[in-house]
Motif scaffolding. Sequence first.
Motif, PDB file in Angstrom:
ATOM      1  N   ASP A   1       0.760  -0.945   0.200  1.00 20.40           N
ATOM      2  CA  ASP A   1       0.048   0.205   0.276  1.00 20.40           C
ATOM      3  C   ASP A   1       1.033   1.008  -0.135  1.00 20.40           C
ATOM      4  O   ASP A   1       0.758   2.435  -0.800  1.00 20.40           O
ATOM      5  CB  ASP A   1      -1.318  -0.036   0.933  1.00 20.40           C
ATOM      6  N   GLU A   2       1.970   1.218   0.873  1.00 17.14           N
ATOM      7  CA  GLU A   2       2.775   2.610   0.992  1.00 17.14           C
ATOM      8  C   GLU A   2       3.658   2.570  -0.361  1.00 17.14           C
ATOM      9  O   GLU A   2       4.404   3.753  -0.174  1.00 17.14           O
ATOM     10  CB  GLU A   2       3.414   2.613   2.622  1.00 17.14           C
ATOM     11  N   LYS A   3       4.047   1.619  -0.762  1.00 19.10           N
ATOM     12  CA  LYS A   3       5.493   1.406  -1.108  1.00 19.10           C
ATOM     13  C   LYS A   3       5.081   1.145  -3.050  1.00 19.10           C
ATOM     14  O   LYS A   3       6.147   1.718  -3.670  1.00 19.10           O
ATOM     15  CB  LYS A   3       6.365   0.530  -1.307  1.00 19.10           C
ATOM     16  N   ILE A   4       4.175   0.208  -3.018  1.00 16.58           N
ATOM     17  CA  ILE A   4       4.204  -0.189  -4.452  1.00 16.58           C
ATOM     18  C   ILE A   4       2.981  -0.232  -5.446  1.00 16.58           C
ATOM     19  O   ILE A   4       3.006   0.524  -6.443  1.00 16.58           O
ATOM     20  CB  ILE A   4       4.316  -1.924  -4.579  1.00 16.58           C
ATOM     21  N   LYS A   5       1.583   0.381  -4.194  1.00 11.57           N
ATOM     22  CA  LYS A   5       0.699   0.488  -5.107  1.00 11.57           C
ATOM     23  C   LYS A   5       0.520   1.844  -6.129  1.00 11.57           C
ATOM     24  O   LYS A   5       0.282   1.799  -7.655  1.00 11.57           O
ATOM     25  CB  LYS A   5      -0.460   0.969  -3.970  1.00 11.57           C
ATOM     26  N   LYS A   6       1.275   2.668  -5.291  1.00 10.24           N
ATOM     27  CA  LYS A   6       1.247   4.150  -6.027  1.00 10.24           C
ATOM     28  C   LYS A   6       2.136   4.008  -7.397  1.00 10.24           C
ATOM     29  O   LYS A   6       1.476   4.729  -8.532  1.00 10.24           O
ATOM     30  CB  LYS A   6       2.371   5.435  -5.002  1.00 10.24           C
ATOM     31  N   LEU A   7       3.257   3.188  -8.081  1.00  9.53           N
ATOM     32  CA  LEU A   7       3.524   3.220  -8.579  1.00  9.53           C
ATOM     33  C   LEU A   7       3.000   2.219  -9.753  1.00  9.53           C
ATOM     34  O   LEU A   7       3.027   2.950 -11.434  1.00  9.53           O
ATOM     35  CB  LEU A   7       5.151   2.403  -9.062  1.00  9.53           C
TER      36      LEU A   7
ATOM     37  N   ARG B   1      -5.929  -6.176  -3.595  1.00 10.54           N
ATOM     38  CA  ARG B   1      -6.862  -5.780  -2.113  1.00 10.54           C
ATOM     39  C   ARG B   1      -6.652  -7.034  -0.982  1.00 10.54           C
ATOM     40  O   ARG B   1      -5.766  -7.797  -1.417  1.00 10.54           O
ATOM     41  CB  ARG B   1      -8.272  -6.158  -2.710  1.00 10.54           C
ATOM     42  N   GLN B   2      -7.206  -6.653   0.356  1.00  8.73           N
ATOM     43  CA  GLN B   2      -7.161  -7.499   1.447  1.00  8.73           C
ATOM     44  C   GLN B   2      -7.720  -8.569   1.125  1.00  8.73           C
ATOM     45  O   GLN B   2      -6.495  -9.512   1.637  1.00  8.73           O
ATOM     46  CB  GLN B   2      -7.741  -6.419   1.819  1.00  8.73           C
ATOM     47  N   ALA B   3      -8.193  -8.478   0.382  1.00  9.14           N
ATOM     48  CA  ALA B   3      -8.800 -10.515  -0.149  1.00  9.14           C
ATOM     49  C   ALA B   3      -7.510 -11.229  -0.686  1.00  9.14           C
ATOM     50  O   ALA B   3      -7.525 -12.719  -0.501  1.00  9.14           O
ATOM     51  CB  ALA B   3      -9.984 -10.311  -0.137  1.00  9.14           C
ATOM     52  N   ASP B   4      -7.249 -10.930  -1.440  1.00 10.10           N
ATOM     53  CA  ASP B   4      -5.459 -11.365  -1.607  1.00 10.10           C
ATOM     54  C   ASP B   4      -4.637 -12.001  -1.278  1.00 10.10           C
ATOM     55  O   ASP B   4      -3.868 -12.547  -1.423  1.00 10.10           O
ATOM     56  CB  ASP B   4      -4.700 -10.499  -3.426  1.00 10.10           C
ATOM     57  N   PHE B   5      -4.188 -10.588   0.108  1.00  8.86           N
ATOM     58  CA  PHE B   5      -3.176 -11.165   0.805  1.00  8.86           C
ATOM     59  C   PHE B   5      -4.079 -11.973   1.499  1.00  8.86           C
ATOM     60  O   PHE B   5      -3.249 -12.926   2.532  1.00  8.86           O
ATOM     61  CB  PHE B   5      -2.655  -9.996   1.824  1.00  8.86           C
ATOM     62  N   ASP B   6      -5.559 -11.850   1.780  1.00 10.99           N
ATOM     63  CA  ASP B   6      -5.690 -12.960   3.246  1.00 10.99           C
ATOM     64  C   ASP B   6      -6.647 -14.462   2.109  1.00 10.99           C
ATOM     65  O   ASP B   6      -6.266 -15.471   2.992  1.00 10.99           O
ATOM     66  CB  ASP B   6      -6.483 -12.599   3.790  1.00 10.99           C
ATOM     67  N   ALA B   7      -6.246 -14.276   0.833  1.00  8.94           N
ATOM     68  CA  ALA B   7      -7.151 -15.745   0.589  1.00  8.94           C
ATOM     69  C   ALA B   7      -5.526 -17.138   1.045  1.00  8.94           C
ATOM     70  O   ALA B   7      -5.084 -16.737   0.887  1.00  8.94           O
ATOM     71  CB  ALA B   7      -6.836 -15.343  -1.585  1.00  8.94           C
ATOM     72  N   LYS B   8      -6.622 -17.853   0.396  1.00 15.98           N
ATOM     73  CA  LYS B   8      -5.750 -19.730   1.090  1.00 15.98           C
ATOM     74  C   LYS B   8      -4.862 -20.272  -0.010  1.00 15.98           C
ATOM     75  O   LYS B   8      -5.318 -18.811  -1.236  1.00 15.98           O
ATOM     76  CB  LYS B   8      -6.902 -20.595   1.286  1.00 15.98           C
ATOM     77  N   PRO B   9      -4.126 -21.009   0.211  1.00 10.59           N
ATOM     78  CA  PRO B   9      -3.336 -21.081  -1.253  1.00 10.59           C
ATOM     79  C   PRO B   9      -4.216 -21.711  -1.870  1.00 10.59           C
ATOM     80  O   PRO B   9      -4.865 -22.611  -1.854  1.00 10.59           O
ATOM     81  CB  PRO B   9      -2.174 -22.482  -0.684  1.00 10.59           C
TER      82      PRO B   9
ATOM     83  N   VAL C   1       9.763   5.105  -8.165  1.00 10.49           N
ATOM     84  CA  VAL C   1      10.841   3.687  -8.607  1.00 10.49           C
ATOM     85  C   VAL C   1      11.927   3.517  -7.318  1.00 10.49           C
ATOM     86  O   VAL C   1      11.378   2.263  -6.662  1.00 10.49           O
ATOM     87  CB  VAL C   1      11.597   4.585 -10.027  1.00 10.49           C
ATOM     88  N   ASN C   2      12.444   4.628  -6.778  1.00 13.55           N
ATOM     89  CA  ASN C   2      13.315   4.650  -5.420  1.00 13.55           C
ATOM     90  C   ASN C   2      12.432   3.821  -4.208  1.00 13.55           C
ATOM     91  O   ASN C   2      12.700   3.068  -3.349  1.00 13.55           O
ATOM     92  CB  ASN C   2      13.991   5.813  -4.838  1.00 13.55           C
ATOM     93  N   ALA C   3      10.756   4.536  -4.186  1.00 15.42           N
ATOM     94  CA  ALA C   3       9.991   3.574  -3.384  1.00 15.42           C
ATOM     95  C   ALA C   3      10.369   2.090  -3.392  1.00 15.42           C
ATOM     96  O   ALA C   3      10.258   1.429  -2.123  1.00 15.42           O
ATOM     97  CB  ALA C   3       9.350   4.245  -2.843  1.00 15.42           C
ATOM     98  N   VAL C   4      10.144   1.404  -4.584  1.00 13.96           N
ATOM     99  CA  VAL C   4      10.059   0.068  -4.617  1.00 13.96           C
ATOM    100  C   VAL C   4      11.482  -0.485  -4.322  1.00 13.96           C
ATOM    101  O   VAL C   4      11.373  -1.622  -3.869  1.00 13.96           O
ATOM    102  CB  VAL C   4       9.368  -0.122  -6.232  1.00 13.96           C
ATOM    103  N   ASP C   5      12.379   0.350  -4.334  1.00 14.64           N
ATOM    104  CA  ASP C   5      13.897  -0.607  -3.993  1.00 14.64           C
ATOM    105  C   ASP C   5      13.560  -0.187  -3.302  1.00 14.64           C
ATOM    106  O   ASP C   5      14.748  -1.655  -3.073  1.00 14.64           O
ATOM    107  CB  ASP C   5      14.884   0.215  -5.423  1.00 14.64           C
ATOM    108  N   ASP C   6      13.477   0.866  -2.708  1.00 20.46           N
ATOM    109  CA  ASP C   6      13.822   0.595  -1.307  1.00 20.46           C
ATOM    110  C   ASP C   6      12.976  -0.677  -0.870  1.00 20.46           C
ATOM    111  O   ASP C   6      12.986  -1.579   0.373  1.00 20.46           O
ATOM    112  CB  ASP C   6      12.851   1.392   0.174  1.00 20.46           C
ATOM    113  N   ALA C   7      11.521  -0.861  -1.037  1.00 19.48           N
ATOM    114  CA  ALA C   7      11.108  -1.712  -0.044  1.00 19.48           C
ATOM    115  C   ALA C   7      11.542  -3.316  -1.019  1.00 19.48           C
ATOM    116  O   ALA C   7      11.511  -4.134  -0.159  1.00 19.48           O
ATOM    117  CB  ALA C   7       9.148  -2.173  -1.150  1.00 19.48           C
TER     118      ALA C   7
END
Length: 507
Positions: free
Chosen positions: A27-33, A48-56, A375-381
């Motif tokens: 949310d803080e580093k990649i989504k903006k790019l 979205r949140q559901a993508d992170f919470d999804a079961k394998p 771009v540098n924010a993504v590199d930092d992540a």
Amino acid sequence: MFGKKNQKQPVDPTYVSVIDGIKKIYDEKIKKLEAEYKYDYLISPLMRQADFDAKPMVLFLGQYSTGKTTFINYLLNYDYPGSHIGPEPTTDGFAAIMHGPNSTNIPGNTLCVQSDKPFTSLSKFGNDFMAKFNGSFCNLPLLEHLTFIDSPGVLSGEKQRIGRSYDFNEVVRWFAERADMIVLVFDAHKLDISDEFKGVIEAVKKHSEKMRLVLNKADSIDSQQLMRVYGALMWSLGKVMQTPECLRVYVSSFWDQPFKESLFTGLFEKERDDLMYDLHALPKQATVRKVNELCKRARLAKTNAYITSYLREQMPTFGKDKKKAELLKDLNTVFNTVMKRYNLAIGDFPPIDVYRERLENCDFSKFPKLDLRVVNAVDDALGTQIPLLLKKFPMEDDLSTHTNPFEVSSNFEKCCITLDVSEDEMNSYQKEFDKLPKNEVGKVLGKDCFAPLMASGADKKDLQKIWSIADSGKEGALNAHQYILAKALVRTLLQSGGYPDNLPPVE
């Protein structure tokens, strides 16, 4: 059966911490790019949140009648709602098999508006696809840890020319990006790789680390035929995959019947066990895979930003349409130029044909200039934040605490072993249970269990004792495992005149 070893476990706090951490980084580093450089349109929707919470998720692909649906039912030890099996193309759409309190089907349009499910972005494929997509819910322990995706049989010959009413390869690519394992199923009796199946393999081969290749129905041919079929499959796959590595193919038969060819029974069992082990490990590896997929996505988002900003640079003041057509025609040169300018790896670029098709609807002059801060924010992540997160919450298993991965882990399984319940017997009791009416939490009330238990011929006083053992929570109702236990106790009583009195409680 594989499913019995996946009983409900408490949520791992380390898993939750890592998922929350990578969600915050995204949310803080990649989504903006992604948002600024049209990643959501050109490559993949925003997460979205559901993508992170999804079961394998395990995706099954293959030509029709290769045994995909039978394979899933074998893993579940249950025929999931809506499953059809036959020699003709019986599964004509995609099915997401998930955990739920009751066995039921939900249409695609309804499933894709549920924000807690990871399928909302499938709506972009339109109503034609939605009519061929549904969710099948089953109250099975295995589905508390995994989600299975059954797919329609890949077509061949004249059937390909008829076509589908939606972009099949794009749907496959969508599922492949989100799947934790992709199982390509081949039939030992028909190894022809049709044009549509070749397109499917092309769509998923960028995810080769997640792919498992299965030569199914291998017990139905003799040893000489098996040797030739295996060699022919490897030759065909080499032409399509175009990789120097020798691909691992699991050779066995995945269904609930005994092997027909006894000569290779040991081989088939070992191959099957190897694949089962990979599946069994998926829930434990879910956190690592989510981190890995986020890193892949971040690198692809950077590459997309470099490409779109470069395309903007090339646009003249006049004659934009002509220049756009030239750039699209020679997109391969654009990719090579961007790769050399920013020292990128070829594996970080999107599929060129799909990317070109989506660029055709874009105005290159409206792409933003390259913003190095984003771009540098993504590199930092990638270089700092994610490694720090993984150090804070190490995900390696302590192998000393897992000396035997196949150790019996649930009271239900212990009871089944003690009472010598066979798989056929369990299947029979499960089917009885499925036919009985359920309450709101998927249990069968005592009044509805009365008739089938009395029909066994056991004495009513004995049935009272058996009920008290099965209904360990004193709820006056039984779930599937408790019902199977009750039936097994009745069978043991009638056969031997008694049953063990030290059985653990089954929940």
